[in-house]
Design a protein around this motif. Structure first.
Motif, PDB file in Angstrom:
ATOM      1  N   ASN A 392       8.761  -6.854   2.833  1.00 17.78           N
ATOM      2  CA  ASN A 392       7.515  -6.624   2.109  1.00 17.78           C
ATOM      3  C   ASN A 392       6.372  -6.259   3.049  1.00 17.78           C
ATOM      4  OD1 ASN A 392       8.525  -7.054  -0.497  1.00 17.78           O
ATOM      5  ND2 ASN A 392       8.401  -9.277  -0.259  1.00 17.78           N
ATOM      6  N   GLU A 393       6.406  -6.812   4.275  1.00 13.48           N
ATOM      7  CA  GLU A 393       5.418  -6.407   5.286  1.00 13.48           C
ATOM      8  C   GLU A 393       5.634  -4.947   5.659  1.00 13.48           C
ATOM      9  OE1 GLU A 393       4.118  -7.529   9.875  1.00 13.48           O
ATOM     10  OE2 GLU A 393       5.306  -8.960   8.685  1.00 13.48           O
ATOM     11  N   TYR A 394       6.926  -4.569   5.732  1.00 14.59           N
ATOM     12  CA  TYR A 394       7.282  -3.180   6.028  1.00 14.59           C
ATOM     13  C   TYR A 394       6.758  -2.267   4.931  1.00 14.59           C
ATOM     14  CZ  TYR A 394      10.472   0.846   6.470  1.00 14.59           C
ATOM     15  OH  TYR A 394      11.011   2.110   6.587  1.00 14.59           O
ATOM     16  N   PHE A 395       6.919  -2.694   3.657  1.00 12.53           N
ATOM     17  CA  PHE A 395       6.388  -1.922   2.543  1.00 12.53           C
ATOM     18  C   PHE A 395       4.856  -1.871   2.588  1.00 12.53           C
ATOM     19  CE2 PHE A 395      10.267  -2.842  -0.330  1.00 12.53           C
ATOM     20  CZ  PHE A 395      10.893  -1.691   0.140  1.00 12.53           C
ATOM     21  N   GLY A 396       4.245  -2.925   3.141  1.00  8.65           N
ATOM     22  CA  GLY A 396       2.788  -2.958   3.227  1.00  8.65           C
ATOM     23  C   GLY A 396       2.246  -1.880   4.140  1.00  8.65           C
ATOM     24  N   CYS A 397       3.071  -1.371   5.041  1.00 10.16           N
ATOM     25  CA  CYS A 397       2.655  -0.288   5.947  1.00 10.16           C
ATOM     26  C   CYS A 397       3.042   1.075   5.386  1.00 10.16           C
ATOM     27  CB  CYS A 397       3.316  -0.466   7.321  1.00 10.16           C
ATOM     28  SG  CYS A 397       2.973  -2.049   8.099  1.00 10.16           S
ATOM     29  N   ARG A 398       3.172   1.134   4.049  1.00 10.91           N
ATOM     30  CA  ARG A 398       3.715   2.364   3.466  1.00 10.91           C
ATOM     31  C   ARG A 398       2.802   3.578   3.654  1.00 10.91           C
ATOM     32  NH1 ARG A 398       2.016  -0.911  -0.611  1.00 10.91           N
ATOM     33  NH2 ARG A 398       0.491  -0.088  -2.072  1.00 10.91           N
ATOM     34  N   ASP A 399       1.481   3.355   3.757  1.00  7.27           N
ATOM     35  CA  ASP A 399       0.589   4.508   3.945  1.00  7.27           C
ATOM     36  C   ASP A 399       0.920   5.216   5.247  1.00  7.27           C
ATOM     37  OD1 ASP A 399      -0.563   3.853   1.606  1.00  7.27           O
ATOM     38  OD2 ASP A 399      -2.365   2.943   2.473  1.00  7.27           O
ATOM     39  N   GLU A 400       1.081   4.417   6.304  1.00  4.74           N
ATOM     40  CA  GLU A 400       1.401   4.992   7.611  1.00  4.74           C
ATOM     41  C   GLU A 400       2.793   5.630   7.594  1.00  4.74           C
ATOM     42  OE1 GLU A 400       2.246   3.394  12.165  1.00  4.74           O
ATOM     43  OE2 GLU A 400       1.232   2.100  10.709  1.00  4.74           O
ATOM     44  N   ILE A 401       3.737   4.904   6.956  1.00  2.00           N
ATOM     45  CA  ILE A 401       5.112   5.407   6.890  1.00  2.00           C
ATOM     46  C   ILE A 401       5.169   6.690   6.060  1.00  2.00           C
ATOM     47  CG2 ILE A 401       7.436   4.892   6.029  1.00  2.00           C
ATOM     48  CD1 ILE A 401       6.774   1.919   6.586  1.00  2.00           C
ATOM     49  N   ALA A 402       4.401   6.710   4.971  1.00  2.00           N
ATOM     50  CA  ALA A 402       4.408   7.883   4.105  1.00  2.00           C
ATOM     51  C   ALA A 402       3.925   9.121   4.840  1.00  2.00           C
ATOM     52  CB  ALA A 402       3.539   7.626   2.868  1.00  2.00           C
TER      53      ALA A 402
END
Length: 540
Positions: A392-402
Protein backbone atom coordinates in the motif's frame (compact mmCIF):
# COMPACT_ATOMS: atom_id res chain seq x y z
CA UNK A 1 23.05 -121.18 -40.45
CA UNK A 2 19.82 -119.24 -40.45
CA UNK A 3 19.88 -115.58 -41.55
CA UNK A 4 18.67 -113.53 -38.53
CA UNK A 5 18.65 -110.18 -40.26
CA UNK A 6 15.29 -108.44 -39.64
CA UNK A 7 12.92 -107.97 -42.51
CA UNK A 8 12.36 -104.19 -42.58
CA UNK A 9 9.81 -102.60 -44.85
CA UNK A 10 10.09 -98.86 -45.34
CA UNK A 11 6.82 -96.92 -45.41
CA UNK A 12 7.34 -93.50 -47.06
CA UNK A 13 6.54 -90.50 -44.88
CA UNK A 14 3.48 -88.42 -45.62
CA UNK A 15 3.51 -84.74 -44.94
CA UNK A 16 0.43 -83.99 -42.87
CA UNK A 17 -1.06 -81.22 -44.88
CA UNK A 18 -4.60 -80.16 -45.48
CA UNK A 19 -4.30 -81.54 -49.03
CA UNK A 20 -3.69 -85.17 -47.98
CA UNK A 21 -5.64 -85.28 -44.72
CA UNK A 22 -8.89 -85.62 -46.62
CA UNK A 23 -8.78 -86.00 -50.38
CA UNK A 24 -12.51 -86.20 -50.72
CA UNK A 25 -13.52 -82.89 -49.23
CA UNK A 26 -12.94 -79.41 -50.56
CA UNK A 27 -10.04 -77.34 -49.27
CA UNK A 28 -11.11 -74.33 -47.29
CA UNK A 29 -9.20 -71.53 -49.02
CA UNK A 30 -8.82 -67.97 -47.69
CA UNK A 31 -7.50 -65.01 -49.62
CA UNK A 32 -5.58 -62.10 -48.15
CA UNK A 33 -5.31 -58.75 -49.94
CA UNK A 34 -4.14 -55.31 -48.86
CA UNK A 35 -3.87 -51.80 -50.26
CA UNK A 36 -1.20 -49.42 -49.03
CA UNK A 37 -3.07 -46.11 -49.00
CA UNK A 38 -6.58 -44.77 -48.66
CA UNK A 39 -6.58 -42.90 -51.96
CA UNK A 40 -9.59 -43.33 -54.24
CA UNK A 41 -7.71 -45.27 -56.95
CA UNK A 42 -6.37 -47.68 -54.32
CA UNK A 43 -9.89 -48.20 -52.99
CA UNK A 44 -10.93 -49.31 -56.46
CA UNK A 45 -7.98 -51.73 -56.50
CA UNK A 46 -9.15 -53.13 -53.18
CA UNK A 47 -12.61 -53.88 -54.55
CA UNK A 48 -11.10 -55.47 -57.66
CA UNK A 49 -8.94 -57.79 -55.53
CA UNK A 50 -11.96 -58.99 -53.54
CA UNK A 51 -13.88 -59.73 -56.75
CA UNK A 52 -10.86 -61.50 -58.27
CA UNK A 53 -10.28 -63.88 -55.35
CA UNK A 54 -13.98 -64.61 -54.94
CA UNK A 55 -14.14 -65.71 -58.56
CA UNK A 56 -10.80 -67.62 -58.47
CA UNK A 57 -11.69 -69.74 -55.43
CA UNK A 58 -15.29 -70.46 -56.44
CA UNK A 59 -14.26 -71.59 -59.95
CA UNK A 60 -12.18 -74.49 -58.58
CA UNK A 61 -14.26 -77.51 -57.62
CA UNK A 62 -11.73 -78.73 -55.06
CA UNK A 63 -11.76 -75.35 -53.25
CA UNK A 64 -14.37 -73.65 -51.12
CA UNK A 65 -14.22 -70.05 -49.94
CA UNK A 66 -13.23 -69.77 -46.29
CA UNK A 67 -13.16 -66.00 -46.34
CA UNK A 68 -11.52 -62.97 -47.89
CA UNK A 69 -9.43 -60.93 -45.47
CA UNK A 70 -8.49 -57.42 -46.50
CA UNK A 71 -6.79 -54.51 -44.72
CA UNK A 72 -7.32 -51.02 -46.12
CA UNK A 73 -4.81 -48.20 -45.84
CA UNK A 74 -2.56 -50.15 -43.45
CA UNK A 75 1.22 -50.40 -43.62
CA UNK A 76 2.60 -53.86 -44.31
CA UNK A 77 5.76 -53.38 -42.27
CA UNK A 78 4.05 -54.50 -39.05
CA UNK A 79 1.24 -57.00 -38.46
CA UNK A 80 0.21 -55.46 -35.12
CA UNK A 81 -2.36 -53.07 -36.61
CA UNK A 82 -3.54 -55.33 -39.46
CA UNK A 83 -6.74 -56.58 -37.86
CA UNK A 84 -7.94 -58.70 -40.78
CA UNK A 85 -4.55 -60.39 -41.15
CA UNK A 86 -4.53 -61.28 -37.46
CA UNK A 87 -8.10 -62.58 -37.66
CA UNK A 88 -7.07 -64.85 -40.55
CA UNK A 89 -4.14 -66.24 -38.53
CA UNK A 90 -6.47 -66.96 -35.59
CA UNK A 91 -8.83 -68.89 -37.87
CA UNK A 92 -5.86 -70.88 -39.20
CA UNK A 93 -4.87 -71.85 -35.66
CA UNK A 94 -8.47 -72.90 -34.99
CA UNK A 95 -8.27 -75.27 -38.04
CA UNK A 96 -10.91 -73.34 -39.99
CA UNK A 97 -8.63 -72.64 -42.99
CA UNK A 98 -6.64 -75.15 -45.06
CA UNK A 99 -4.90 -72.90 -47.57
CA UNK A 100 -4.09 -69.18 -47.89
CA UNK A 101 -3.64 -67.44 -51.21
CA UNK A 102 -2.25 -63.92 -51.70
CA UNK A 103 -1.00 -61.82 -54.58
CA UNK A 104 2.65 -61.50 -53.53
CA UNK A 105 5.08 -61.62 -50.62
CA UNK A 106 5.03 -57.82 -50.41
CA UNK A 107 1.26 -57.96 -49.86
CA UNK A 108 1.64 -60.63 -47.17
CA UNK A 109 4.37 -58.75 -45.24
CA UNK A 110 7.08 -56.16 -45.94
CA UNK A 111 9.06 -57.29 -42.94
CA UNK A 112 11.30 -60.31 -43.64
CA UNK A 113 11.17 -61.53 -40.03
CA UNK A 114 7.34 -61.38 -39.86
CA UNK A 115 7.00 -63.02 -43.25
CA UNK A 116 9.10 -66.06 -42.33
CA UNK A 117 7.59 -66.30 -38.85
CA UNK A 118 4.00 -66.59 -40.10
CA UNK A 119 4.91 -68.88 -43.01
CA UNK A 120 6.59 -71.27 -40.54
CA UNK A 121 3.64 -71.13 -38.13
CA UNK A 122 1.17 -72.01 -40.88
CA UNK A 123 3.44 -74.70 -42.29
CA UNK A 124 3.61 -76.33 -38.84
CA UNK A 125 -0.20 -76.38 -38.86
CA UNK A 126 -0.16 -78.04 -42.28
CA UNK A 127 -1.46 -74.90 -43.95
CA UNK A 128 0.20 -73.64 -47.11
CA UNK A 129 0.53 -70.12 -48.46
CA UNK A 130 0.45 -69.55 -52.20
CA UNK A 131 2.18 -66.41 -53.45
CA UNK A 132 0.83 -65.90 -56.99
CA UNK A 133 3.37 -63.40 -58.31
CA UNK A 134 6.40 -65.40 -57.17
CA UNK A 135 4.71 -68.76 -58.03
CA UNK A 136 5.58 -70.19 -54.59
CA UNK A 137 3.61 -72.74 -52.55
CA UNK A 138 5.16 -72.99 -49.10
CA UNK A 139 4.07 -76.62 -48.66
CA UNK A 140 5.83 -77.91 -51.76
CA UNK A 141 9.04 -75.88 -51.60
CA UNK A 142 12.03 -77.43 -49.82
CA UNK A 143 13.80 -74.22 -48.75
CA UNK A 144 12.86 -70.89 -47.21
CA UNK A 145 15.58 -69.16 -49.16
CA UNK A 146 13.31 -67.80 -51.89
CA UNK A 147 10.76 -66.48 -49.38
CA UNK A 148 13.54 -64.81 -47.40
CA UNK A 149 14.94 -63.34 -50.60
CA UNK A 150 11.62 -61.96 -51.84
CA UNK A 151 10.77 -60.79 -48.30
CA UNK A 152 14.04 -58.87 -48.18
CA UNK A 153 13.17 -57.21 -51.49
CA UNK A 154 9.75 -56.23 -50.11
CA UNK A 155 11.33 -54.81 -46.94
CA UNK A 156 13.91 -52.89 -48.96
CA UNK A 157 11.08 -51.43 -51.04
CA UNK A 158 9.34 -50.24 -47.87
CA UNK A 159 12.55 -48.67 -46.61
CA UNK A 160 13.03 -46.92 -49.94
CA UNK A 161 9.46 -45.61 -49.90
CA UNK A 162 9.92 -44.42 -46.31
CA UNK A 163 13.07 -42.51 -47.26
CA UNK A 164 11.30 -40.91 -50.22
CA UNK A 165 8.40 -39.86 -47.99
CA UNK A 166 10.81 -38.37 -45.43
CA UNK A 167 12.68 -36.52 -48.18
CA UNK A 168 9.40 -35.15 -49.53
CA UNK A 169 8.37 -33.93 -46.08
CA UNK A 170 11.70 -32.19 -45.49
CA UNK A 171 11.48 -30.51 -48.90
CA UNK A 172 8.01 -29.23 -47.99
CA UNK A 173 9.39 -27.97 -44.63
CA UNK A 174 12.16 -26.07 -46.42
CA UNK A 175 9.56 -24.42 -48.61
CA UNK A 176 7.64 -23.30 -45.53
CA UNK A 177 4.68 -25.67 -45.96
CA UNK A 178 3.30 -26.28 -42.48
CA UNK A 179 1.12 -29.34 -41.75
CA UNK A 180 -1.59 -28.59 -39.17
CA UNK A 181 -3.25 -31.31 -37.06
CA UNK A 182 -6.38 -29.30 -36.30
CA UNK A 183 -8.08 -32.09 -34.35
CA UNK A 184 -5.27 -31.95 -31.78
CA UNK A 185 -4.87 -28.14 -31.78
CA UNK A 186 -7.10 -26.03 -29.55
CA UNK A 187 -7.92 -22.54 -30.83
CA UNK A 188 -7.58 -23.03 -34.59
CA UNK A 189 -9.58 -24.49 -37.45
CA UNK A 190 -8.94 -24.72 -41.17
CA UNK A 191 -10.16 -21.53 -42.83
CA UNK A 192 -11.86 -21.14 -46.19
CA UNK A 193 -8.51 -20.17 -47.74
CA UNK A 194 -6.86 -23.29 -46.35
CA UNK A 195 -4.93 -21.32 -43.71
CA UNK A 196 -5.37 -21.57 -39.91
CA UNK A 197 -8.31 -19.54 -38.62
CA UNK A 198 -8.75 -18.59 -34.95
CA UNK A 199 -11.77 -20.05 -33.12
CA UNK A 200 -12.74 -17.25 -30.65
CA UNK A 201 -14.12 -19.42 -27.80
CA UNK A 202 -11.20 -21.83 -27.91
CA UNK A 203 -8.71 -18.97 -28.21
CA UNK A 204 -10.15 -17.49 -25.01
CA UNK A 205 -9.33 -20.76 -23.22
CA UNK A 206 -5.76 -20.67 -24.54
CA UNK A 207 -5.25 -17.08 -23.36
CA UNK A 208 -6.70 -17.95 -19.95
CA UNK A 209 -4.14 -20.77 -19.61
CA UNK A 210 -1.26 -18.41 -20.39
CA UNK A 211 -2.58 -15.73 -18.00
CA UNK A 212 -3.12 -18.17 -15.14
CA UNK A 213 0.35 -19.63 -15.58
CA UNK A 214 1.97 -16.19 -15.46
CA UNK A 215 -0.13 -15.44 -12.36
CA UNK A 216 1.73 -18.25 -10.61
CA UNK A 217 -0.73 -21.13 -10.85
CA UNK A 218 0.71 -24.60 -11.37
CA UNK A 219 -0.29 -26.67 -14.39
CA UNK A 220 -2.31 -28.98 -12.16
CA UNK A 221 -4.17 -26.00 -10.65
CA UNK A 222 -4.94 -24.66 -14.14
CA UNK A 223 -6.21 -28.08 -15.27
CA UNK A 224 -8.50 -28.28 -12.23
CA UNK A 225 -9.87 -24.78 -12.84
CA UNK A 226 -10.61 -25.54 -16.50
CA UNK A 227 -12.31 -28.82 -15.56
CA UNK A 228 -14.52 -27.08 -12.97
CA UNK A 229 -15.45 -24.32 -15.42
CA UNK A 230 -16.44 -26.88 -18.08
CA UNK A 231 -14.00 -25.63 -20.70
CA UNK A 232 -13.45 -28.07 -23.57
CA UNK A 233 -10.14 -29.52 -24.76
CA UNK A 234 -9.19 -29.85 -28.43
CA UNK A 235 -10.93 -33.25 -28.45
CA UNK A 236 -14.14 -31.88 -26.94
CA UNK A 237 -13.58 -33.29 -23.44
CA UNK A 238 -14.23 -31.27 -20.28
CA UNK A 239 -11.66 -33.15 -18.17
CA UNK A 240 -8.26 -31.49 -18.25
CA UNK A 241 -4.84 -32.83 -17.23
CA UNK A 242 -1.55 -31.07 -16.57
CA UNK A 243 0.00 -32.68 -19.67
CA UNK A 244 -2.61 -30.97 -21.88
CA UNK A 245 -1.87 -27.62 -20.21
CA UNK A 246 1.87 -28.16 -20.62
CA UNK A 247 1.56 -28.91 -24.35
CA UNK A 248 -0.46 -25.71 -24.88
CA UNK A 249 2.06 -23.61 -22.96
CA UNK A 250 4.96 -25.02 -25.00
CA UNK A 251 3.31 -24.88 -28.43
CA UNK A 252 4.89 -22.15 -30.54
CA UNK A 253 1.89 -22.15 -32.91
CA UNK A 254 -0.01 -19.99 -30.43
CA UNK A 255 2.56 -17.23 -31.05
CA UNK A 256 2.04 -17.50 -34.83
CA UNK A 257 5.13 -19.63 -35.52
CA UNK A 258 5.52 -23.24 -36.61
CA UNK A 259 8.43 -25.52 -35.69
CA UNK A 260 8.55 -28.64 -37.86
CA UNK A 261 10.19 -32.04 -37.42
CA UNK A 262 10.04 -32.01 -33.62
CA UNK A 263 9.93 -35.81 -33.81
CA UNK A 264 11.11 -38.34 -36.36
CA UNK A 265 10.54 -42.02 -37.17
CA UNK A 266 13.61 -44.14 -36.42
CA UNK A 267 12.84 -46.77 -39.08
CA UNK A 268 9.90 -47.93 -41.15
CA UNK A 269 9.77 -51.41 -39.61
CA UNK A 270 9.26 -50.63 -35.91
CA UNK A 271 7.63 -47.22 -36.59
CA UNK A 272 9.32 -46.02 -33.39
CA UNK A 273 9.03 -42.24 -33.03
CA UNK A 274 11.68 -40.28 -31.13
CA UNK A 275 11.91 -36.68 -29.99
CA UNK A 276 14.26 -34.71 -32.20
CA UNK A 277 17.10 -33.57 -29.96
CA UNK A 278 19.30 -32.52 -32.86
CA UNK A 279 19.53 -35.83 -34.71
CA UNK A 280 17.53 -34.30 -37.59
CA UNK A 281 17.29 -30.69 -38.80
CA UNK A 282 14.29 -28.67 -37.62
CA UNK A 283 12.52 -25.93 -39.55
CA UNK A 284 11.03 -22.81 -37.95
CA UNK A 285 8.56 -20.66 -39.87
CA UNK A 286 7.97 -17.36 -38.07
CA UNK A 287 4.80 -15.27 -38.40
CA UNK A 288 3.16 -18.07 -40.36
CA UNK A 289 -0.39 -17.41 -39.15
CA UNK A 290 -2.38 -15.16 -36.81
CA UNK A 291 -1.23 -15.59 -33.19
CA UNK A 292 -3.58 -16.20 -30.26
CA UNK A 293 -1.10 -14.86 -27.69
CA UNK A 294 1.37 -12.07 -28.32
CA UNK A 295 5.04 -12.94 -28.63
CA UNK A 296 6.01 -11.18 -25.42
CA UNK A 297 3.52 -13.26 -23.40
CA UNK A 298 4.69 -16.47 -25.09
CA UNK A 299 8.35 -15.67 -24.36
CA UNK A 300 7.60 -14.84 -20.71
CA UNK A 301 5.81 -18.17 -20.35
CA UNK A 302 8.82 -20.04 -21.79
CA UNK A 303 11.10 -18.22 -19.33
CA UNK A 304 8.79 -19.10 -16.44
CA UNK A 305 8.69 -22.75 -17.57
CA UNK A 306 12.48 -22.82 -17.61
CA UNK A 307 12.66 -21.15 -14.20
CA UNK A 308 10.28 -23.63 -12.59
CA UNK A 309 12.01 -26.61 -14.19
CA UNK A 310 15.47 -25.48 -13.08
CA UNK A 311 14.69 -24.83 -9.42
CA UNK A 312 17.62 -25.83 -7.21
CA UNK A 313 17.00 -28.12 -4.29
CA UNK A 314 16.75 -26.21 -1.05
CA UNK A 315 17.26 -29.13 1.28
CA UNK A 316 19.79 -31.91 1.72
CA UNK A 317 16.79 -34.20 2.20
CA UNK A 318 15.77 -33.62 -1.41
CA UNK A 319 16.82 -36.70 -3.38
CA UNK A 320 17.37 -34.99 -6.74
CA UNK A 321 19.19 -31.78 -7.55
CA UNK A 322 15.92 -30.25 -8.71
CA UNK A 323 13.51 -28.58 -6.38
CA UNK A 324 9.76 -28.50 -6.83
CA UNK A 325 7.69 -25.46 -7.76
CA UNK A 326 4.86 -24.68 -5.35
CA UNK A 327 1.96 -22.53 -6.48
CA UNK A 328 0.03 -22.66 -3.20
CA UNK A 329 1.92 -19.92 -1.36
CA UNK A 330 3.51 -16.95 -3.10
CA UNK A 331 5.97 -16.53 -0.21
CA UNK A 332 7.50 -19.96 -0.99
CA UNK A 333 8.95 -18.32 -4.08
CA UNK A 334 9.62 -14.83 -2.72
CA UNK A 335 10.65 -14.96 0.96
CA UNK A 336 14.38 -15.45 1.58
CA UNK A 337 16.65 -15.16 4.58
CA UNK A 338 18.61 -11.89 4.64
CA UNK A 339 21.38 -13.62 6.61
CA UNK A 340 22.20 -16.72 4.51
CA UNK A 341 20.09 -16.27 1.35
CA UNK A 342 18.15 -19.52 1.84
CA UNK A 343 14.39 -19.54 1.10
CA UNK A 344 11.87 -19.71 3.91
CA UNK A 345 9.44 -22.61 4.38
CA UNK A 346 5.94 -22.63 5.80
CA UNK A 347 5.28 -24.75 8.92
CA UNK A 348 2.35 -25.35 11.24
CA UNK A 349 3.03 -24.90 14.95
CA UNK A 350 0.84 -25.87 17.90
CA UNK A 351 0.56 -23.91 21.10
CA UNK A 352 -1.99 -24.39 23.90
CA UNK A 353 -4.14 -26.47 21.60
CA UNK A 354 -4.07 -23.82 18.86
CA UNK A 355 -2.55 -24.24 15.41
CA UNK A 356 -0.96 -21.40 13.48
CA UNK A 357 1.35 -20.99 10.47
CA UNK A 358 4.92 -19.71 10.71
CA UNK A 359 7.74 -19.20 8.20
CA UNK A 360 11.27 -20.39 8.97
CA UNK A 361 14.63 -20.34 7.18
CA UNK A 362 15.20 -23.82 5.67
CA UNK A 363 18.90 -23.79 6.52
CA UNK A 364 18.06 -23.01 10.14
CA UNK A 365 15.40 -25.73 10.13
CA UNK A 366 17.67 -28.49 8.87
CA UNK A 367 21.08 -27.51 10.22
CA UNK A 368 20.33 -25.40 13.28
CA UNK A 369 22.73 -22.46 13.75
CA UNK A 370 25.58 -24.19 11.94
CA UNK A 371 25.23 -22.16 8.71
CA UNK A 372 22.65 -19.51 9.61
CA UNK A 373 23.02 -17.88 13.01
CA UNK A 374 20.48 -15.10 12.75
CA UNK A 375 17.19 -15.91 11.04
CA UNK A 376 13.94 -15.16 12.87
CA UNK A 377 10.78 -17.28 12.81
CA UNK A 378 7.84 -15.18 11.62
CA UNK A 379 4.13 -15.73 12.13
CA UNK A 380 2.26 -15.82 8.82
CA UNK A 381 -0.43 -13.34 9.90
CA UNK A 382 2.15 -10.78 11.06
CA UNK A 383 4.26 -11.32 7.94
CA UNK A 384 1.33 -10.83 5.56
CA UNK A 385 0.27 -7.66 7.40
CA UNK A 386 3.76 -6.17 7.02
CA UNK A 387 3.81 -7.02 3.30
CA UNK A 388 0.37 -5.45 2.80
CA UNK A 389 1.59 -2.25 4.42
CA UNK A 390 4.57 -2.17 2.06
CA UNK A 391 2.37 -2.79 -0.98
CA UNK A 392 0.00 0.00 0.00
CA UNK A 393 2.98 2.31 0.57
CA UNK A 394 4.12 1.34 -2.92
CA UNK A 395 0.67 2.25 -4.25
CA UNK A 396 0.94 5.54 -2.34
CA UNK A 397 3.82 6.50 -4.65
CA UNK A 398 1.65 5.93 -7.69
CA UNK A 399 1.99 9.51 -9.00
CA UNK A 400 5.74 9.10 -9.32
CA UNK A 401 5.39 5.56 -10.65
CA UNK A 402 2.74 6.63 -13.14
CA UNK A 403 5.02 9.30 -14.56
CA UNK A 404 7.89 6.80 -14.93
CA UNK A 405 5.55 4.26 -16.51
CA UNK A 406 4.12 6.83 -18.87
CA UNK A 407 7.57 7.92 -19.97
CA UNK A 408 8.68 4.32 -20.51
CA UNK A 409 5.59 3.40 -22.53
CA UNK A 410 5.88 6.59 -24.51
CA UNK A 411 9.46 5.79 -25.45
CA UNK A 412 8.41 2.30 -26.57
CA UNK A 413 5.48 3.57 -28.59
CA UNK A 414 7.43 6.38 -30.20
CA UNK A 415 7.62 5.02 -33.67
CA UNK A 416 11.12 5.16 -35.05
CA UNK A 417 9.93 5.56 -38.65
CA UNK A 418 11.05 9.08 -39.34
CA UNK A 419 14.45 7.98 -40.64
CA UNK A 420 12.80 5.49 -42.97
CA UNK A 421 10.49 8.18 -44.34
CA UNK A 422 13.44 10.48 -44.99
CA UNK A 423 15.27 7.62 -46.73
CA UNK A 424 12.23 6.92 -48.93
CA UNK A 425 11.87 10.58 -49.85
CA UNK A 426 15.54 10.74 -50.87
CA UNK A 427 15.11 7.67 -53.07
CA UNK A 428 12.00 9.17 -54.69
CA UNK A 429 14.06 12.23 -55.61
CA UNK A 430 16.72 9.97 -57.16
CA UNK A 431 14.06 8.17 -59.20
CA UNK A 432 12.68 11.49 -60.43
CA UNK A 433 16.18 12.57 -61.45
CA UNK A 434 16.83 9.25 -63.25
CA UNK A 435 13.59 9.65 -65.19
CA UNK A 436 14.61 13.18 -66.25
CA UNK A 437 18.02 11.88 -67.36
CA UNK A 438 16.39 9.22 -69.55
CA UNK A 439 14.06 11.82 -71.10
CA UNK A 440 17.06 14.04 -71.84
CA UNK A 441 18.89 11.10 -73.46
CA UNK A 442 15.92 10.41 -75.75
CA UNK A 443 15.51 14.09 -76.62
CA UNK A 444 19.18 14.34 -77.64
CA UNK A 445 18.81 11.31 -79.90
CA UNK A 446 21.33 9.32 -77.90
CA UNK A 447 18.99 6.36 -77.51
CA UNK A 448 15.82 4.94 -79.03
CA UNK A 449 12.73 5.50 -76.87
CA UNK A 450 11.51 1.89 -77.37
CA UNK A 451 14.69 0.51 -75.85
CA UNK A 452 14.15 2.46 -72.63
CA UNK A 453 10.54 1.36 -72.04
CA UNK A 454 11.75 -1.31 -69.59
CA UNK A 455 13.79 1.19 -67.59
CA UNK A 456 10.82 3.59 -67.33
CA UNK A 457 8.61 0.68 -66.16
CA UNK A 458 11.12 -0.34 -63.44
CA UNK A 459 11.36 3.22 -62.14
CA UNK A 460 7.55 3.55 -62.09
CA UNK A 461 7.05 0.29 -60.17
CA UNK A 462 9.69 1.22 -57.57
CA UNK A 463 8.20 4.69 -57.19
CA UNK A 464 4.68 3.32 -56.53
CA UNK A 465 6.01 0.79 -54.01
CA UNK A 466 7.96 3.46 -52.09
CA UNK A 467 4.94 5.78 -51.98
CA UNK A 468 2.82 2.98 -50.46
CA UNK A 469 5.53 2.29 -47.84
CA UNK A 470 5.66 5.99 -47.00
CA UNK A 471 1.89 6.15 -46.42
CA UNK A 472 2.02 3.03 -44.21
CA UNK A 473 4.76 4.57 -42.08
CA UNK A 474 2.81 7.79 -41.67
CA UNK A 475 -0.31 5.85 -40.65
CA UNK A 476 1.65 3.94 -37.99
CA UNK A 477 3.00 7.20 -36.61
CA UNK A 478 -0.55 8.54 -36.37
CA UNK A 479 -1.63 5.35 -34.52
CA UNK A 480 1.27 5.74 -32.07
CA UNK A 481 0.21 9.28 -31.33
CA UNK A 482 -3.41 8.17 -30.73
CA UNK A 483 -2.21 5.39 -28.42
CA UNK A 484 -0.09 7.85 -26.44
CA UNK A 485 -3.15 10.07 -25.94
CA UNK A 486 -5.07 7.08 -24.57
CA UNK A 487 -2.21 6.27 -22.19
CA UNK A 488 -2.16 9.85 -20.94
CA UNK A 489 -5.89 9.63 -20.28
CA UNK A 490 -5.52 6.28 -18.46
CA UNK A 491 -2.68 7.63 -16.30
CA UNK A 492 -4.81 10.60 -15.29
CA UNK A 493 -7.53 8.17 -14.16
CA UNK A 494 -4.97 6.20 -12.12
CA UNK A 495 -3.93 9.34 -10.30
CA UNK A 496 -7.54 10.01 -9.30
CA UNK A 497 -8.25 6.44 -8.15
CA UNK A 498 -7.65 5.30 -4.59
CA UNK A 499 -5.56 2.12 -4.75
CA UNK A 500 -5.32 0.02 -1.63
CA UNK A 501 -4.92 -3.70 -1.04
CA UNK A 502 -7.13 -4.91 1.82
CA UNK A 503 -6.36 -8.64 1.74
CA UNK A 504 -3.24 -10.67 1.08
CA UNK A 505 -3.61 -12.16 -2.41
CA UNK A 506 -1.00 -14.61 -3.75
CA UNK A 507 -1.60 -13.70 -7.39
CA UNK A 508 -1.30 -9.93 -6.85
CA UNK A 509 1.78 -10.34 -4.67
CA UNK A 510 3.49 -12.47 -7.34
CA UNK A 511 2.70 -9.87 -9.99
CA UNK A 512 4.05 -6.97 -7.94
CA UNK A 513 6.92 -8.38 -5.89
CA UNK A 514 10.30 -9.66 -7.09
CA UNK A 515 11.77 -10.65 -3.73
CA UNK A 516 11.24 -10.23 0.05
CA UNK A 517 14.30 -10.27 2.31
CA UNK A 518 13.97 -10.89 6.04
CA UNK A 519 16.47 -8.41 7.48
CA UNK A 520 15.58 -9.08 11.11
CA UNK A 521 12.63 -10.07 13.28
CA UNK A 522 11.37 -6.49 13.01
CA UNK A 523 12.22 -5.48 9.43
CA UNK A 524 11.55 -6.64 5.87
CA UNK A 525 13.02 -5.34 2.61
CA UNK A 526 10.53 -5.73 -0.23
CA UNK A 527 11.89 -5.41 -3.76
CA UNK A 528 9.14 -4.71 -6.30
CA UNK A 529 9.34 -5.57 -9.97
CA UNK A 530 10.97 -2.64 -11.64
CA UNK A 531 13.57 -2.27 -8.91
CA UNK A 532 11.73 -0.11 -6.36
CA UNK A 533 12.63 -1.12 -2.78
CA UNK A 534 10.44 -0.52 0.28
CA UNK A 535 11.45 -1.21 3.87
CA UNK A 536 8.65 -2.11 6.27
CA UNK A 537 8.45 -2.92 9.95
CA UNK A 538 7.12 -6.18 11.36
CA UNK A 539 4.73 -5.54 14.22
CA UNK A 540 4.30 -8.54 16.52
Amino acid sequence: MMNTAPNVKIIPAKTQTAENRNRFRQLRVAAYCRVSTEQEEQQNSYQVQIAYYTDLINRKKEWTLAGIFADEGISGTQTKKRTEFNRMIRMCRNKKIDLVITKSISRFARNTVDCLQYVRQLKDLGIGVIFEKENINTLTMTSEFMIALYGSFAQAESESISKNVSWGKEKAYRNGKVPFQYKHLLGYKKGADGKPEIVPDEAETVRAIYDLFLDGFSMTDIANKLTLSGRKTAHGNTEWHREIVRSILRNEKYAGDALMQKTFTVDCITHKVMKNNGERPMYLVTDHHSPIVDRDTFNRVQQELARRNSKRKISDKTITEQGKYSSKYALSELLICGSCGTPYRRQIWKSNGNRYAVWRCISRLEHGKRYCTNSPTLKETVLEKAILNAVNEYFGCRDEIAEILKANIGSVLEYQGQDEIISIENRLKEIDQSRNDLIGLIASGGCDEDKLDGEFAKLYMEEQSLKEQKEDLKEKMRLSADTQDKIDSAMDMIKDESLRLEFFDNVIIRKLVECIKVKSKTELLIIFKGGIEVKTNIEN
